[in-house]
Design a protein around this motif. Structure first.
Motif, short mmCIF file in Angstrom:
data_model
loop_
_atom_site.label_atom_id
_atom_site.label_comp_id
_atom_site.label_asym_id
_atom_site.label_seq_id
_atom_site.Cartn_x
_atom_site.Cartn_y
_atom_site.Cartn_z
N GLU A 1 0.87 -1.18 0.00
CA GLU A 1 0.00 0.00 0.00
C GLU A 1 0.91 1.23 0.00
O GLU A 1 2.04 1.14 0.43
N ARG B 1 1.04 3.87 1.86
CA ARG B 1 1.48 4.27 3.21
C ARG B 1 2.01 5.70 3.23
O ARG B 1 3.06 5.97 3.83
N LEU B 2 1.31 6.59 2.55
CA LEU B 2 1.70 8.00 2.60
C LEU B 2 1.18 8.59 3.91
O LEU B 2 0.15 8.16 4.42
N MET B 3 1.91 9.57 4.45
CA MET B 3 1.43 10.25 5.65
C MET B 3 0.27 11.16 5.22
O MET B 3 0.50 12.09 4.43
N PRO B 4 -0.95 10.90 5.69
CA PRO B 4 -2.09 11.63 5.14
C PRO B 4 -2.05 13.13 5.41
O PRO B 4 -2.74 13.89 4.73
N TRP B 5 -1.26 13.57 6.39
CA TRP B 5 -1.24 15.01 6.74
C TRP B 5 -0.16 15.77 5.95
O TRP B 5 -0.07 16.97 6.06
N PHE C 1 10.20 12.61 2.91
CA PHE C 1 10.18 11.98 4.24
C PHE C 1 11.53 11.39 4.65
O PHE C 1 11.92 11.46 5.81
N GLY C 2 12.23 10.84 3.69
CA GLY C 2 13.53 10.23 4.02
C GLY C 2 14.70 11.17 3.79
O GLY C 2 15.86 10.72 3.74
N LEU D 1 -0.54 18.42 -3.54
CA LEU D 1 -1.80 17.77 -3.15
C LEU D 1 -1.62 16.92 -1.90
O LEU D 1 -0.51 16.49 -1.57
N LEU D 2 -2.73 16.70 -1.22
CA LEU D 2 -2.73 15.79 -0.08
C LEU D 2 -3.03 14.37 -0.57
O LEU D 2 -3.70 14.20 -1.59
N LYS E 1 -5.19 12.27 0.18
CA LYS E 1 -6.61 11.95 -0.04
C LYS E 1 -7.10 12.43 -1.40
O LYS E 1 -8.17 12.03 -1.86
N GLN E 2 -6.33 13.31 -2.03
CA GLN E 2 -6.72 13.82 -3.34
C GLN E 2 -6.14 13.00 -4.49
O GLN E 2 -6.33 13.36 -5.64
N ARG F 1 9.01 8.46 -2.99
CA ARG F 1 9.54 8.59 -1.64
C ARG F 1 10.70 7.62 -1.41
O ARG F 1 11.71 7.96 -0.78
#
Lengths: 249, 263
Positions: free
Chosen positions: A79, A81-85, A94-95, A121-122, A124-125, A138
């Motif tokens: 999946e 596994r993106l940080m939703p925020w 992130f890394g 974009l976030l 969720k979009q 990532r």
């Protein structure tokens, strides 16, 4: 620089059940090794041991000269596994905390997976395919020496899957990074793998060592319960370097 | 929420007001028990004119603010600690849960004995009310963060502390906002209790004074103001919280955002 991977006597037990090994493997530097097998055969456990997410009960894993840091290993999960925020670009970064060329690395990784327009974009979009591309970016942004992919395309529709497979091959040509990809899809294995290791279990063992030149029928035969392929699990070290595929994608 | 639906929210209060007016006009209830709405409005205007209203609301809000800050801060620190550390949780959570089952008003005599009848005991009582929902929500929010997200931190070489800061705390934000809102609601409940039990000013005192002097209109004005203040502060906190957690993929998207179609 790509690294070879040496695995010796690797074994993992959950409770009283051995799920993996003992396993000996040598993965050549700069190649894509596909590990294929049915659900529950231990292939994800092998990858999790390689990625440091599981501690093996026995055996050793040596990557390159053994000096590889965890940051040098890229990991793509089933999946996104993106940080939703976090926005897409901050997820990709992130890394890269504290990295001097962070913004450049993020832009480069987003360009490779074709997500430049989605940087702000976030999660969720995003569609499923876009989210998985962001996850791939990532893993790539720190320019890892070894990329581990755990069924990264299995949840996607056929169009997104093919598009992402092409992205992966594009990446491979770009970086020549050593990659280990887990899948249960025979077409994917034959499309992407320089080398295809067929695993059966539990406990997970390599029962056939094939190449992308093998036929699907041969692969299917090896995947049958009790199926065996000619080269043994340790034969990889002796195999000649598989040439980089030259297919038109 | 569509604009038409928002307007629906005032239907029931307006209806209640009409029934109230009708009941009092018909003389069905004596004015000493239930004064007509006009009497309440007159009392409200009188209190506003004399400055009593602003003073009462100001003092009550000040007490609530102090209690909320102290309670929320303690709940945040302890909630984060117990959420992040299994050892801290095993050590502290059973005691906190045991204290939570003590009815909060049972602490009043002890606080008065220890802290006197003035501001400290009131602030402490409010803080106790605010503490528990903040603690519980933050702790469970952190402890229940998806393991799969934490693994992303592990594969990127994040230390435990960095995983807490970069993954667990942001992921627990929605639960934390819920905790703060619940805490604020309980804070209003406890500020009224604290003022009823012994205060010479504030909205709770207006309540008590109305009862003691047989003026139900003052009691009703105080109830109305408690309701208005509680609703206003909750709306403000909810709006601030919604901005913080607008990334949540829930059924009611933030205005102006829409899902993208696949590329």
């Amino acid at each position: 620089m790509a690294h070879e991977v040496h695995i010796a006597g690797l074994a993992k037990t959950y409770g009283s059940q051995r799920v993996l090994g003992p396993l000996d493997l040598h993965l050549e530097a700069g190649t894509i090794t596909v590990v294929i097998g049915r659900s529950g055969c231990g292939k994800s456990t092998l990858l999790r041991c390689l990625g440091g997410l599981e501690k093996p009960d026995a055996g050793s894993i040596r990557i390159g000269a053994g000096q590889l840091r965890r940051e040098d290993i890229g990991y793509v999960f089933q999946e996104p596994r993106l940080m939703p925020w976090l926005t897409v670009s901050r997820n990709v970064a992130f890394g890269l905390r504290g990295h001097p060329a962070r913004d450049d690395r993020v832009a480069e990784a987003l360009a490779i997976v074709g997500l430049q327009q989605a940087a702000s974009l976030l999660p969720k979009q995003l569609s499923g395919g876009m989210a998985q591309r962001a996850a791939l970016a990532r893993a790539l942004a720190p320019k890892p020496e070894l990329i581990l992919l755990d069924e990264p395309f299995s949840a996607l529709d056929p169009f997104s899957r093919e598009s992402l497979q092409q992205h992966l091959l594009h990446l491979y040509r770009h970086y020549r990074t050593t990659m280990v990809l887990i899948t249960h899809d025979m077409d994917e294995a034959l499309t992407l793998g320089d080398r295809i290791l067929v695993m059966q279990g539990p406990p997970g063992k390599i029962v056939a060592d094939l190449s992308r030149h093998d036929t699907k029928a041969r692969l299917r035969e090896a995947l049958e319960p009790g199926g065996r392929g000619p080269p043994g699990p340790q034969a990889g070290a002796e195999r000649p370097q598989t040439p980089l595929r030259a297919r038109a994608l | 929420m569509p604009r038409g639906h928002a307007a629906l929210g005032v239907v029931v209060p307006l209806l209640a007001l009409a029934v109230w007016q009708g009941v009092t006009l018909a003389g069905m209830v004596p004015p000493s028990m239930l004064p007509p709405p006009a009497e309440m409005v007159r009392t409200l205007a009188e209190m506003a004119g004399s400055g009593e209203l602003a003073q009462a609301v100001g003092i009550t809000a000040w007490r609530l603010a102090w209690g909320f800050v102290v309670g929320a801060a303690a709940g945040t620190v302890l909630g984060a600690l117990c959420g992040a550390s299994a050892l801290a949780r095993a050590l502290l959570d059973p005691t906190v849960q045991a204290l939570r089952s003590v009815p909060s008003l049972a602490w009043v005599p002890l606080f008065i004995l220890w802290l006197g009848i003035f501001e400290s005991s009131k602030t402490t009582l409010i803080a106790v009310g605010v503490f528990f929902p903040v603690y519980l929500n933050l702790m469970s929010g952190i402890a229940q963060v998806d393991r799969k997200l934490l693994e992303v931190g592990v594969v990127h070489g994040y230390s435990r502390l960095r995983r807490l800061i970069a993954i667990q705390l942001p992921a627990a934000l929605p639960a934390y906002v819920v905790g703060l809102r619940s805490g604020l609601g309980l804070g209003w409940m406890f500020v009224s209790a604290a003022e009823l039990l012994g205060a010479s000013n504030g909205l709770g005192f207006v309540l008590d004074d109305g009862e003691q002097t047989g003026r139900p209109e003052r009691v009703l004005v105080a109830i109305l103001l408690f309701g208005l203040c509680g609703k206003t502060t909750d709306m403000a906190l909810a709006a601030a919280g919604a901005r913080l957690v607008r990334w949540q993929d829930n059924a009611m998207p933030v205005q102006g955002q829409r899902a993208l179609q696949p590329a």
